[in-house]
Design an enzyme around this catalytic site. Structure first.
Site, PDB file in Angstrom:
ATOM      1  N   ARG A   1      -8.112   2.221  -4.722  1.00 56.79           N
ATOM      2  CA  ARG A   1      -6.936   2.895  -3.618  1.00 56.79           C
ATOM      3  C   ARG A   1      -6.529   4.609  -4.700  1.00 56.79           C
ATOM      4  NH1 ARG A   1      -4.586  -0.780  -2.700  1.00 56.79           N
ATOM      5  NH2 ARG A   1      -5.675  -1.044  -0.195  1.00 56.79           N
TER       6      ARG A   1
ATOM      7  N   LYS B   1       0.975  -1.483  -0.086  1.00 55.82           N
ATOM      8  CA  LYS B   1      -0.080  -0.329  -0.040  1.00 55.82           C
ATOM      9  C   LYS B   1       1.197   1.241  -0.002  1.00 55.82           C
ATOM     10  CE  LYS B   1      -4.095  -0.585   2.622  1.00 55.82           C
ATOM     11  NZ  LYS B   1      -4.299  -1.304   4.120  1.00 55.82           N
TER      12      LYS B   1
ATOM     13  N   LYS C   1      -2.622   0.064 -13.118  1.00 58.84           N
ATOM     14  CA  LYS C   1      -3.422  -0.169 -11.888  1.00 58.84           C
ATOM     15  C   LYS C   1      -4.101   1.129 -10.771  1.00 58.84           C
ATOM     16  CE  LYS C   1      -4.029  -2.370  -7.547  1.00 58.84           C
ATOM     17  NZ  LYS C   1      -3.261  -2.942  -6.140  1.00 58.84           N
TER      18      LYS C   1
ATOM     19  N   GLY D   1      -2.004  -8.930  -2.571  1.00 62.76           N
ATOM     20  CA  GLY D   1      -3.624  -9.138  -1.461  1.00 62.76           C
ATOM     21  C   GLY D   1      -4.001  -9.931  -3.165  1.00 62.76           C
TER      22      GLY D   1
ATOM     23  N   ASP E   1      -8.561   1.856   4.545  1.00 66.45           N
ATOM     24  CA  ASP E   1      -8.412   0.446   4.532  1.00 66.45           C
ATOM     25  C   ASP E   1      -9.327  -0.027   4.085  1.00 66.45           C
ATOM     26  OD1 ASP E   1      -8.544  -1.197   7.413  1.00 66.45           O
ATOM     27  OD2 ASP E   1     -10.783  -1.179   6.981  1.00 66.45           O
TER      28      ASP E   1
END
Ligand code: ITT
Length: 194
Positions: free
Chosen positions: A177, A12, A171, A149, A68
């Protein structure tokens, strides 16, 4: 400007750093010597994002944001959702999580799903929330080794490859995100002067 990103997840951190202007230098939890595993006891992504950001602001007195994220699958009533990290157990193992999802979707024709990211920012004493969603579907097998993930089993709408196969630039341009971080960047505005 230095800004704390309340995460232990290196993937992340890298993605978000790529999305921010050079004028913002991210500090991870490790960078501020925070090695605590912050208990994510909320029942929604929003609650857990707030818990992580508030922990840092209350403990260290710093501006900070958290992320999150969950994978929500339609036929599984939105699971793994808020349980995405530990879906197959406390080990937070990505391979085990993907295997569990693929097994649960065996023989399912409706494979629609979406990723959702909630960013919670504590900025000069005020909370701000930014959201990003990407729609797509769960593939029948894993494809690609990029991302992290659940990326190898998620094919975004309009693409014929998974996030595991697409470049990090692609992406980031379309992801949950990426969309949430774009709102964060717009909120922060020009930061060269801070
Ligand atoms: P922090 O809480 O320290 O930020 P985490 O890995 O525990 O890191 P989350 O609680 O947000 O993060 O858990 C979300 C899980 O969902 C994460 O562990 C991944 O397995 C998965 N995930 C998150 N973002 C993803 C992405 O962009 N692509 C694929 N899977 C993702």
């Amino acid at each position: 400007m230095k800004l704390v990103f309340a995460t232990h997840n290196i993937h992340k951190l890298r993605e978000v750093q790529q999305l921010l202007p050079d004028s913002i230098e991210l500090l991870s939890l490790n960078d501020i010597n925070c090695f605590d595993e912050i208990p994510e006891t909320g029942s929604t992504l929003e609650e857990n994002a707030k818990i992580k950001a508030d922990f840092v602001t209350q403990t260290y007195g710093l501006n900070c944001f958290s992320d999150d994220t969950g994978l929500l699958i339609d036929v599984l009533d939105g699971r793994p959702g808020v349980f995405s990290a530990r879906y197959a157990g406390e080990g937070k193992n990505a391979q085990d999580n993907m295997t569990k999802v693929l097994n649960e979707l065996e023989n399912q024709t409706d494979r629609n799903a979406h990723f959702k990211t909630v960013i919670h920012l504590n900025w000069n004493g005020e909370p701000y929330v930014f959201e990003g969603i990407v729609e797509g579907e769960i593939t029948h097998n894993q494809f690609g080794k990029g991302g992290f993930g659940y990326d190898p089993i998620f094919k975004p709408l309009g693409y014929d490859r998974t996030f595991g196969e697409l470049s990090s630039e692609t992406k980031n341009a379309i992801s949950h995100r990426g969309r949430a971080v774009a709102k964060l960047v717009a909120f922060l505005g020009p930061t060269d002067h801070i």
